[in-house]
Design an enzyme around this catalytic site. Structure first.
Site, PDB file in Angstrom:
ATOM      1  N   HIS A   1       4.431   6.333  32.848  1.00 23.09           N
ATOM      2  CA  HIS A   1       3.613   7.051  31.859  1.00 23.09           C
ATOM      3  C   HIS A   1       4.505   7.813  30.853  1.00 23.09           C
ATOM      4  CE1 HIS A   1       0.194   9.317  30.339  1.00 23.09           C
ATOM      5  NE2 HIS A   1       0.854  10.424  30.577  1.00 23.09           N
TER       6      HIS A   1
ATOM      7  N   ARG B   1      -7.026  21.062  22.581  1.00 20.27           N
ATOM      8  CA  ARG B   1      -6.484  20.372  23.757  1.00 20.27           C
ATOM      9  C   ARG B   1      -6.047  18.946  23.401  1.00 20.27           C
ATOM     10  NH1 ARG B   1      -8.374  20.737  30.095  1.00 20.27           N
ATOM     11  NH2 ARG B   1      -6.809  19.289  30.850  1.00 20.27           N
TER      12      ARG B   1
ATOM     13  N   ARG C   1     -20.636  17.041  45.794  1.00 21.45           N
ATOM     14  CA  ARG C   1     -20.810  17.520  44.414  1.00 21.45           C
ATOM     15  C   ARG C   1     -19.773  18.563  44.020  1.00 21.45           C
ATOM     16  NH1 ARG C   1     -26.090  17.002  46.210  1.00 21.45           N
ATOM     17  NH2 ARG C   1     -27.127  15.222  45.240  1.00 21.45           N
TER      18      ARG C   1
ATOM     19  N   LYS D   1      -8.099  18.089  34.532  1.00 17.08           N
ATOM     20  CA  LYS D   1      -8.511  16.703  34.253  1.00 17.08           C
ATOM     21  C   LYS D   1      -8.196  15.870  35.475  1.00 17.08           C
ATOM     22  CE  LYS D   1      -7.925  15.694  29.377  1.00 17.08           C
ATOM     23  NZ  LYS D   1      -7.221  14.733  28.512  1.00 17.08           N
TER      24      LYS D   1
ATOM     25  N   LYS E   1       0.898  24.546  28.407  1.00 21.10           N
ATOM     26  CA  LYS E   1      -0.276  23.776  28.828  1.00 21.10           C
ATOM     27  C   LYS E   1      -1.419  24.731  29.159  1.00 21.10           C
ATOM     28  CE  LYS E   1      -2.648  20.220  30.715  1.00 21.10           C
ATOM     29  NZ  LYS E   1      -2.631  18.888  31.231  1.00 21.10           N
TER      30      LYS E   1
ATOM     31  N   ASN F   1      -2.341  15.238  23.610  1.00 21.76           N
ATOM     32  CA  ASN F   1      -2.285  13.771  23.575  1.00 21.76           C
ATOM     33  C   ASN F   1      -1.214  13.271  22.610  1.00 21.76           C
ATOM     34  OD1 ASN F   1      -4.410  13.420  25.394  1.00 21.76           O
ATOM     35  ND2 ASN F   1      -5.889  13.824  23.765  1.00 21.76           N
TER      36      ASN F   1
ATOM     37  N   GLU G   1     -11.594  19.838  25.986  1.00 25.82           N
ATOM     38  CA  GLU G   1     -11.001  18.968  24.978  1.00 25.82           C
ATOM     39  C   GLU G   1     -11.941  18.652  23.820  1.00 25.82           C
ATOM     40  OE1 GLU G   1      -8.546  15.829  26.599  1.00 25.82           O
ATOM     41  OE2 GLU G   1      -8.592  14.776  24.678  1.00 25.82           O
TER      42      GLU G   1
ATOM     43  N   HIS H   1      -0.703   4.990  25.573  1.00 25.90           N
ATOM     44  CA  HIS H   1      -1.737   4.290  26.360  1.00 25.90           C
ATOM     45  C   HIS H   1      -1.817   2.820  25.984  1.00 25.90           C
ATOM     46  CE1 HIS H   1      -4.078   8.187  27.514  1.00 25.90           C
ATOM     47  NE2 HIS H   1      -3.016   7.974  28.265  1.00 25.90           N
TER      48      HIS H   1
ATOM     49  N   HIS I   1       0.476  10.083  23.164  1.00 25.69           N
ATOM     50  CA  HIS I   1      -0.256   9.380  24.229  1.00 25.69           C
ATOM     51  C   HIS I   1      -1.116   8.234  23.713  1.00 25.69           C
ATOM     52  CE1 HIS I   1       1.164  12.689  26.573  1.00 25.69           C
ATOM     53  NE2 HIS I   1       0.503  12.328  27.659  1.00 25.69           N
TER      54      HIS I   1
ATOM     55  N   GLU J   1       7.351  14.720  28.659  1.00 25.08           N
ATOM     56  CA  GLU J   1       6.255  15.683  28.468  1.00 25.08           C
ATOM     57  C   GLU J   1       6.807  17.045  28.040  1.00 25.08           C
ATOM     58  OE1 GLU J   1       3.091  14.835  28.512  1.00 25.08           O
ATOM     59  OE2 GLU J   1       3.097  12.943  29.626  1.00 25.08           O
TER      60      GLU J   1
HETATM   61  N1  LIG Z   1      -4.655  14.970  34.716  1.00 21.71           N
HETATM   62  C1  LIG Z   1      -3.875  15.111  33.680  1.00 21.71           C
HETATM   63  O1  LIG Z   1      -4.042  16.004  32.866  1.00 21.71           O
HETATM   64  C2  LIG Z   1      -2.722  14.168  33.526  1.00 21.71           C
HETATM   65  C3  LIG Z   1      -1.720  14.428  32.591  1.00 21.71           C
HETATM   66  C4  LIG Z   1      -0.645  13.578  32.516  1.00 21.71           C
HETATM   67  C5  LIG Z   1      -0.562  12.470  33.346  1.00 21.71           C
HETATM   68  N2  LIG Z   1      -1.546  12.237  34.236  1.00 21.71           N
HETATM   69  C6  LIG Z   1      -1.480  11.084  35.138  1.00 21.71           C
HETATM   70  O2  LIG Z   1      -0.369  11.245  36.013  1.00 21.71           O
HETATM   71  C7  LIG Z   1       0.041   9.965  36.467  1.00 21.71           C
HETATM   72  C8  LIG Z   1       1.531   9.871  36.440  1.00 21.71           C
HETATM   73  O3  LIG Z   1       2.049  10.830  37.323  1.00 21.71           O
HETATM   74  P1  LIG Z   1       3.572  10.857  37.781  1.00 21.71           P
HETATM   75  O4  LIG Z   1       4.427  10.555  36.630  1.00 21.71           O
HETATM   76  O5  LIG Z   1       3.757  12.122  38.510  1.00 21.71           O
HETATM   77  O6  LIG Z   1       3.709   9.576  38.718  1.00 21.71           O
HETATM   78  P2  LIG Z   1       3.344   9.279  40.261  1.00 21.71           P
HETATM   79  O7  LIG Z   1       2.332  10.206  40.744  1.00 21.71           O
HETATM   80  O8  LIG Z   1       3.072   7.829  40.341  1.00 21.71           O
HETATM   81  O9  LIG Z   1       4.698   9.576  41.028  1.00 21.71           O
HETATM   82  C9  LIG Z   1       5.812   8.800  40.741  1.00 21.71           C
HETATM   83  C10 LIG Z   1       6.536   8.302  41.999  1.00 21.71           C
HETATM   84  O10 LIG Z   1       7.342   9.348  42.493  1.00 21.71           O
HETATM   85  C11 LIG Z   1       7.114   9.523  43.889  1.00 21.71           C
HETATM   86  N3  LIG Z   1       7.323  10.945  44.127  1.00 21.71           N
HETATM   87  C12 LIG Z   1       6.575  11.958  43.659  1.00 21.71           C
HETATM   88  N4  LIG Z   1       7.157  13.118  43.948  1.00 21.71           N
HETATM   89  C13 LIG Z   1       8.282  12.842  44.642  1.00 21.71           C
HETATM   90  C14 LIG Z   1       9.299  13.649  45.202  1.00 21.71           C
HETATM   91  N5  LIG Z   1       9.328  14.953  45.024  1.00 21.71           N
HETATM   92  N6  LIG Z   1      10.275  13.038  45.894  1.00 21.71           N
HETATM   93  C15 LIG Z   1      10.288  11.671  46.022  1.00 21.71           C
HETATM   94  N7  LIG Z   1       9.380  10.856  45.468  1.00 21.71           N
HETATM   95  C16 LIG Z   1       8.384  11.441  44.785  1.00 21.71           C
HETATM   96  C17 LIG Z   1       5.708   9.043  44.113  1.00 21.71           C
HETATM   97  O11 LIG Z   1       5.537   8.638  45.436  1.00 21.71           O
HETATM   98  C18 LIG Z   1       5.642   7.873  43.134  1.00 21.71           C
HETATM   99  O12 LIG Z   1       6.204   6.732  43.718  1.00 21.71           O
HETATM  100  C19 LIG Z   1      -0.650   8.955  35.575  1.00 21.71           C
HETATM  101  O13 LIG Z   1      -1.659   8.337  36.317  1.00 21.71           O
HETATM  102  C20 LIG Z   1      -1.242   9.781  34.460  1.00 21.71           C
HETATM  103  O14 LIG Z   1      -2.431   9.236  33.945  1.00 21.71           O
HETATM  104  C21 LIG Z   1      -2.617  13.064  34.347  1.00 21.71           C
END
Ligand SMILES: NC(=O)c1ccc[n+]([C@@H]2O[C@H](COP(=O)([O-])OP(=O)(O)OC[C@H]3O[C@@H](n4cnc5c(N)ncnc54)[C@H](O)[C@@H]3O)[C@@H](O)[C@H]2O)c1
Length: 368
Positions: A273, A249, A127, A149, A235, A253, A245, A260, A256, A191
Site C-alpha cells: 500500500h 479528512r 451491532r 475507518k 492524523k 487521501n 470524511e 489505489h 491514494h 505515509e
Molecule cells: N483504516 C485506515 O484508515 C487505513 C489507512 C491506511 C491503510 N489502511 C489499510 O492498511 C493495510 C496495510 O497495512 P500495513 O501496511 O500495516 O500491512 P499489513 O497489515 O499487511 O502488514 C504487513 C506485513 O507485516 C507483518 N507485520 C506486521 N507487524 C509486524 C511486526 N512488528 N513484526 C513482524 N512482522 C510484522 C504482517 O504480518 C504482514 O505480513 C491496507 O489494507 C490498507 O488499506 C487503512
C-alpha cells in the site's frame, strides 16, 4: 502506569480516545485499559497473525491477565488478500466461541490489515462492540489505527465494504518495528512523507535533513518516536475536524487516488500500500505542476525524499483506459468527476474535483 508513555488526545465529541506512544508501552496495556474504565473479568478477543503474535502476544496476554481481564487469542493468516469476508467470519466465529457481549473488547494486534478487519468485525458484532488498536507496522502506527475507518476488500475494489468505528485506545510501541520486514518499514515512511506534504513542513524538512530514512537501524530512537508522534498528531487533528470524511479528512487521501489505481490494476499484493501511495504522490505532484498549482522544485523535493526513503517513484506500465475506468470506480468519484488532493506548497494541499481525463492522460504520459 508507564510514565514514559506519551499521550495524544483524539478529542472527538462522541468518541474521544487517546493514542498512547511509548518504548515499552505494550506492557502497560492492562493498566491503560483499566484507566479508561474497563473492569475485571472483561472478555477480550485479541486478533493477530503469526508473524506478529510470535513476538508480542505473550506480553499482551500477560498484561491483560495481570489486570484480571479474560483474553482469548485468534491467529489469522497475514496479507492483504486475507482482508475479506472469510476472515471476518473467522473473527465472528471466535467472538461467538468466546461469548463476547456488548461490553466486551476486541484488540487488533498487527498491521493495517489486522486493524481494518478487527475494527470491522468489532463494528458489526452485536451491532458494535469495543475495539482497541495496537498497530505493529509503521503505516498502521501513523495512519490505519487512528480515525476509526475499518473495512475489507471486495473483488471489485479495495476497502469497498466498511464502517466508521472509533477505537477506545490506540497503543503504539515503536520497539515492535524492530521485527518488521525492511520493505514494510519503508512503505510506512510513505505515509509519514504524506503528512509532511499535506500539513507539516517542519516534519518534511526534518526528514530531508536526515542522512538515512530508509533503514530502521540507521534511525535514532528519538527521531523515530518524534516522526511517529508528529504524524499520529496530524492524523488525529484531521480526524477531529472531520470524523466522517466530508471535508478536510479527504486530504489524507493525498497520493491514494492514483495509489489505489496501481493496487487495483496490478493486483493486491504486487505493490505494498505504502509503495503504491509513494508512486501516487509523485504522480499527483506531476498533475499539480502541470496545472500550475505547485512549483516544479517542490515536486522534485518530494520525489527526492521518497527516493531517499527507498520507495518507488516510477509509474508502472498501465493502459490509460484501464486507469480511467479504475479511477471512475474510486469511492471518491462524485457525479462522474474524480477528485484529487493536490499540493499548493509543501505543507498545504487542496481538493480539486474537476480533473479531466485529458489532463490525467497528459500527466501519465509525462510519467512514463
Ligand atoms: N483504516 C485506515 O484508515 C487505513 C489507512 C491506511 C491503510 N489502511 C489499510 O492498511 C493495510 C496495510 O497495512 P500495513 O501496511 O500495516 O500491512 P499489513 O497489515 O499487511 O502488514 C504487513 C506485513 O507485516 C507483518 N507485520 C506486521 N507487524 C509486524 C511486526 N512488528 N513484526 C513482524 N512482522 C510484522 C504482517 O504480518 C504482514 O505480513 C491496507 O489494507 C490498507 O488499506 C487503512
Amino acid at each position: 502506569m508507564n510514565k514514559d508513555n506519551f499521550h495524544i488526545k483524539v478529542s472527538l465529541t462522541s468518541n474521544p480516545y487517546e493514542i498512547v506512544i511509548g518504548k515499552n508501552s505494550l506492557e502497560s496495556l492492562g493498566d491503560e485499559l483499566s484507566k479508561i474504565g474497563f473492569k475485571d473479568g472483561l472478555k477480550v478477543l485479541v486478533v493477530s497473525n503469526k508473524e506478529v503474535s510470535d513476538h508480542y502476544s505473550d506480553c499482551i496476554i500477560r498484561s491483560l491477565i495481570k489486570n484480571k481481564f479474560n483474553p482469548k487469542l485468534l491467529i489469522l493468516k497475514a496479507g492483504e488478500e486475507q482482508k475479506n469476508q472469510s476472515s471476518i467470519d473467522l473473527i465472528h466465529d471466535a467472538a461467538y466461541e468466546a461469548r463476547l457481549e456488548r461490553g466486551s473488547l476486541m484488540i487488533a494486534l498487527g498491521g493495517g490489515v489486522i486493524g481494518d478487519m478487527t475494527g470491522f468485525a468489532a463494528a458489526t458484532w452485536l451491532r458494535g462492540i469495543h475495539v482497541v488498536q495496537i498497530p505493529t507496522t509503521l503505516l498502521a502506527m501513523v495512519d490505519a489505527s487512528i480515525g476509526g475507518k475499518t473495512g475489507i476488500n471486495h473483488s471489485k475494489g479495495k476497502n469497498l465494504i466498511g464502517a466508521f468505528h472509533q477505537p477506545k485506545l490506540v497503543l503504539i510501541d515503536p520497539k515492535t518495528l524492530f521485527t518488521l520486514p525492511e520493505r514494510e518499514f519503508k512503505a510506512g515512511m510513505a505515509e509519514i512523507i504524506k503528512y509532511g506534504v499535506i500539513s507539516d513542513l517542519e516534519l518534511f524538512e526534518l526528514l530531508e535533513r536526515q542522512d538515512n530514512i530508509s533503514e530502521l537501524s540507521k534511525i535514532n530512537e528519538e527521531l523515530l518516536i518524534e516522526v511517529i508522534k508528529r504524524s499520529a498528531k496530524s492524523k488525529a487533528e484531521i480526524v477531529v475536524k472531520d470524523e466522517k470524511e466530508s471535508g478536510v479528512r479527504a486530504f489524507l487521501n493525498y497520493g491514494h487516488t492514483f495509489g489505489h489505481v496501481i493496487e487495483n490494476l496490478c493486483g493486491y499484493g504486487k505493490w505494498l500500500h505504502g509503495e503504491a501511495v509513494a508512486i501516487g504522490m509523485v504522480a499527483v505532484g506531476q498533475l499539480a505542476v502541470q496545472r500550475g498549482l505547485w512549483e516544479e522544485n517542490d515536486a522534485k523535493r518530494q520525489k527526492q525524499l521518497i527516493k531517499k526513503a527507498g520507495l518507488p517513484t516510477k509509474w508502472p506500465k498501465l493502459e490509460l483506459k484501464n486507469v480511467i475506468s479504475s479511477l471512475q470506480g474510486d469511492k471518491k468519484v462524485k457525479n462522474g468527476k474524480v477528485s484529487f488532493v493536490m499540493p499548493l506548497t509543501i505543507g498545504n494541499v487542496k481538493l480539486f474535483n474537476n480533473i479531466s481525463n485529458e489532463e490525467i492522460h497528459e500527466c501519465l504520459q509525462k510519467l512514463s
